[in-house]
Design an enzyme around this catalytic site. Structure first.
Site, mmCIF file in Angstrom:
data_model
loop_
_atom_site.group_PDB
_atom_site.id
_atom_site.type_symbol
_atom_site.label_atom_id
_atom_site.label_comp_id
_atom_site.label_asym_id
_atom_site.label_seq_id
_atom_site.Cartn_x
_atom_site.Cartn_y
_atom_site.Cartn_z
ATOM 1 N N ARG A 1 7.059 45.050 48.478
ATOM 2 C CA ARG A 1 8.397 45.609 48.487
ATOM 3 C C ARG A 1 8.793 46.135 47.116
ATOM 4 O O ARG A 1 8.438 45.554 46.096
ATOM 5 C CB ARG A 1 9.413 44.539 48.910
ATOM 6 C CG ARG A 1 9.159 43.912 50.259
ATOM 7 C CD ARG A 1 9.472 44.771 51.428
ATOM 8 N NE ARG A 1 10.786 45.366 51.391
ATOM 9 C CZ ARG A 1 11.311 46.034 52.430
ATOM 10 N NH1 ARG A 1 10.633 46.161 53.569
ATOM 11 N NH2 ARG A 1 12.493 46.576 52.341
ATOM 12 N N ILE A 2 9.554 47.212 47.120
ATOM 13 C CA ILE A 2 10.072 47.731 45.864
ATOM 14 C C ILE A 2 11.519 47.285 45.659
ATOM 15 O O ILE A 2 12.133 47.582 44.651
ATOM 16 C CB ILE A 2 9.983 49.271 45.800
ATOM 17 C CG1 ILE A 2 10.513 49.901 47.086
ATOM 18 C CG2 ILE A 2 8.563 49.728 45.585
ATOM 19 C CD1 ILE A 2 11.790 50.580 46.969
ATOM 20 N N ASP A 3 12.059 46.578 46.653
ATOM 21 C CA ASP A 3 13.448 46.132 46.536
ATOM 22 C C ASP A 3 13.479 44.618 46.364
ATOM 23 O O ASP A 3 12.471 44.000 46.074
ATOM 24 C CB ASP A 3 14.239 46.572 47.770
ATOM 25 C CG ASP A 3 13.525 46.184 49.056
ATOM 26 O OD1 ASP A 3 12.610 45.329 48.999
ATOM 27 O OD2 ASP A 3 13.883 46.720 50.119
ATOM 28 N N ASP A 4 14.644 44.021 46.527
ATOM 29 C CA ASP A 4 14.772 42.580 46.294
ATOM 30 C C ASP A 4 14.552 41.789 47.578
ATOM 31 O O ASP A 4 15.338 40.914 47.924
ATOM 32 C CB ASP A 4 16.154 42.277 45.704
ATOM 33 C CG ASP A 4 16.281 42.874 44.318
ATOM 34 O OD1 ASP A 4 15.241 42.996 43.634
ATOM 35 O OD2 ASP A 4 17.401 43.239 43.925
#
Ligand code: WT7
Length: 687
Positions: free
Chosen positions: A553-556
């Site tokens: 994932r590139i997000d949280d």
């Protein structure tokens, strides 16, 4: 209450998330073994795949028109195949498929087969938690399943459920769960399945958001040696909802525990036993003909901010896509026995237990228990017992079983297996090898499937086709109608090999339609950052052969044992404690879970860190979310690394979580934008 700190905008972080990308090589190649092929596969060879794939991208409307026309029953045909807009600049984000048609997914999954005279064909093989529980172990034919679905549908109607109403299902992994989902679909009700591992608080939030007047639950279930008393949790959730001004009118309660029914508290006027209501119910129930875009279900999933969002899928597109991917990804053939180990509380169970298989008249195993009970041979016992042809499970389960050694596998006959499916996270090559060599005796396809709750069905797949070159750890090639694109930080498309944000360029039939009650949120999360594409939230690399390698994932969002958990959710739970000032949560490499939960916590003035406080914080995460959100590590810190604008620099925390006290300042990159760079040395010292 102190709010959790926001993060900096998403960046490609694959280089940092070492645990996801190490040991993976483009040139580690295993050619599809010929012994593992069906004599008449749906895809003859790689050329056949290429030819179909190219057509699906070049002429999507004709491609899907052909599939939809021939493979399903339609009460009324469509006027147009699709209308898709992925650009906010062009207006409202929308995705409509088979526009103007009328159908019913339950009719397609059950009635259609019974009407063609195969009512005695087995739909479900139920394998109970206990190996010796012969009285629960049973087959459900298509005819029996349809009869049960009709009765449950009538029970729901009698409870006042109407087309468009939402019903919440909080049940164990028994056949009655897909039955209840289908009963909802039959009468046009929208189901919201909540995984049986979520807490009362989490369940209450989902009941409230969906405004479910009716809840279906179960007295309890044994998972391995552990009883889970679902009804008690559901009661508590109803109480919480009540306090917030919402009354659940009816609960339908399945009896599954050994204990006498009288041990389960039933509230008069609200709670009804499933078996008693079903026995009394009418046996006939007409299908509600649905518009193509009428809602089928919502399923809550974690985002990088806020509370979990209700991802909404509709009828026709979801039906066509799940059925098609089930057929091709697993090369499902008549009389094959399919076995997916996922719970219907997740999208995998929706698409590849309830809908995909039944839409293909498949026979499948539904397993109530866990892979390690009574011992680590349980899945292979099931494979041998039912002569399973396709198994579909997660890397976390594969790694856990691998740790017990090969003898648990070798004790059973696995010669029926052709396809070994995997889903949930990137599979590490060591686990891949073990799955391929030990479980599949080097003769099966390892079909890696990358997709998401939002995509409804498989998107990138390592098809087990003649001539396929498997690359352990790569999800491999796009499925039909899927047009993946890699973008760099500036939003430029990357041609050929490269690393970037994984985006999808054109619509596919089971695209997320909206987030329940908040279309704007859907548009923002998935379509705002780069106009004209669907943002998956995953980083990805494409190699010289055009294979895709997911890098996390590139997000949280964390991926813990294949389950999505928002760092925001865990942080919100932690800051509920009166002694906690702030919390920041990141993931770190974990041998079995893939990713573990690492929490950095600052305490209020005067508060002292202690073992009992740690226990209280863990308990808080479990009661707010559920056991899957249990932090693996909690680190007490004097402060969090924040930029001058107050955003937490999570990459620093990720490095510390990964490398502990041995992390070097020079590996942390540019920290000059921190409000107080000295905080970093203190952080490292406090490990
Ligand atoms: C996220 C979606 C789709 C069913 C299970 C999870 C990760 C999922 C793979 C795979 C690499 C994968 C991604 C994705 N993921 N499958 N085969 N290889 N990563 O559904 O809870 O919606 O999570 O799981 O990060 O975005 P979900």
């Amino acid at each position: 209450m102190v709010e959790r700190g926001a993060s900096e905008p998403f960046k490609l972080k694959s280089a940092e998330a070492d645990h996801l990308v190490e040991h993976r090589h483009d040139d580690d190649i295993v050619t599809m073994p010929l012994e593992g092929l069906h004599p008449a596969p749906h895809l003859r060879d790689m050329e056949h795949y290429q030819q179909m794939y190219k057509r699906s991208i070049a002429e999507p409307e004709q491609f899907w028109d052909d599939i939809a026309r021939t493979g399903f029953y339609w009460k009324q045909k469509w006027d147009a195949v699709r209308s898709v807009n992925f650009s906010r600049k062009q207006g409202r984000i929308e995705s409509s498929w088979f526009i103007g048609s009328k159908t019913n997914i339950c009719f397609n999954a059950l009635d259609r087969w019974v009407e063609t005279g195969i009512e005695d064909h087995v739909a479900f093989l139920f394998e109970p938690n206990d190996l010796s529980d012969d009285k629960s172990r049973r087959e459900w034919t298509y005819g029996q399943t349809l009869a049960e679905v009709k009765r449950v549908a009538n029970v729901l109607k009698a409870m006042g459920v109407k087309k468009g109403d939402c019903v919440t299902l909080y049940m164990p992994m028994v056949v009655e769960l897909p039955v209840c989902m289908l009963a909802c679909a039959r009468i046009g009700a929208v189901h919201s399945v909540v995984f049986g591992g979520f807490s009362a608080e989490a369940l209450a939030g989902r009941i409230l958001d969906a405004e479910s007047k009716v809840v279906i639950t179960c007295d309890g279930v044994m998972r391995g040696k552990k009883p889970i008393l679902l009804k008690q949790i559901a009661d508590k959730a109803c109480e919480i909802a009540q306090k917030r001004g919402f009354a659940v009118a009816s609960q339908l309660v399945l009896h599954r525990l050994e204990e006498d029914k009288s041990t389960c508290e039933m509230r008069g006027g609200r709670d009804v036993w499933y078996d008693e209501a079903v026995a009394r119910a009418d046996t006939e129930c007409e299908v509600e003909w649905m518009d193509a875009e009428d809602p089928l279900f919502i399923l809550y999933t974690s985002g990088s901010t806020g509370s979990p969002k209700g991802v909404l899928h509709t009828t026709a597109g979801y039906m066509v896509y799940t059925a098609t991917t089930f057929k091709y990804s697993f090369d499902y053939q008549p009389r094959d026995v399919f076995f997916c180990t996922a719970d219907c509380g997740w999208i995998t169970g929706h698409s590849y237990v309830t809908y995909g298989p039944l839409l293909n008249a498949a026979t499948q195993v539904v397993f109530e228990g866990v892979p390690t009970y009574p011992d680590a041979g349980r899945l292979w016992d099931i494979v041998q017992r039912y002569r399973v042809n396709q198994i579909y499970t997660a890397p976390t389960a594969i790694r856990a079983l691998k740790a017990y050694g090969d003898s648990y596998v070798q004790a059973y006959d696995r010669s029926s297996l052709r396809v070994l499916g995997t889903v949930g996270e990137p599979i590490n090559p060591e686990a891949w090898r073990w799955y391929f060599e030990v479980v599949g005796s080097s003769k099966c396809a390892v079909v890696d499937t990358w997709w998401q709750t939002e995509t409804g069905g498989h998107m990138i797949v390592s098809f087990g086709v003649k001539g396929m070159k498997f690359k352990p750890g790569s999800a491999s090639l796009p499925s039909f109608g899927v047009d993946p694109v890699l973008l760099d930080e500036q939003g430029q498309e990357i041609e050929g090999p490269g690393d970037g944000f994984l985006m999808i360029r054109q619509g596919w039939p089971s695209t997320i339609r909206t987030v329940r009650g908040d279309h704007e949120r859907m548009e923002q999360v998935y379509f705002d950052r780069f106009d004209g594409y669907y943002l998956t939230g995953d980083g990805c690399r494409r190699d010289a052969d055009g294979y895709y390698w997911l890098t996390g994932r590139i997000d949280d969002i964390l991926n813990v044992s294949g389950h999505r958990i928002g760092t925001a959710e865990v942080e919100s739970a932690l800051v509920l404690h009166e002694l906690v000032n702030e919390a920041a949560v990141v993931g770190f490499g974990h041998d079995i879970k893939g990713e573990g939960i690492y929490a950095f916590v600052t305490l209020n003035q005067g508060a002292k860190a202690s073992e009992s406080l740690q226990k209280e914080l863990i308990a808080l995460c479990r009661s707010e979310i559920g056991p899957i959100a249990t932090p693996d590590r909690i680190q007490w810190v004097p402060g969090l690394p924040k930029t001058r604008s107050g955003k937490i620099m999570r990459r620093i925390l990720r490095k510390i979580a990964e490398q502990g006290g041995s992390v070097k300042m020079e590996d942390l990159g540019d920290i000059t934008t921190l409000a107080d760079p000295s905080v970093v040395a203190q952080l490292i010292a406090s490990v």
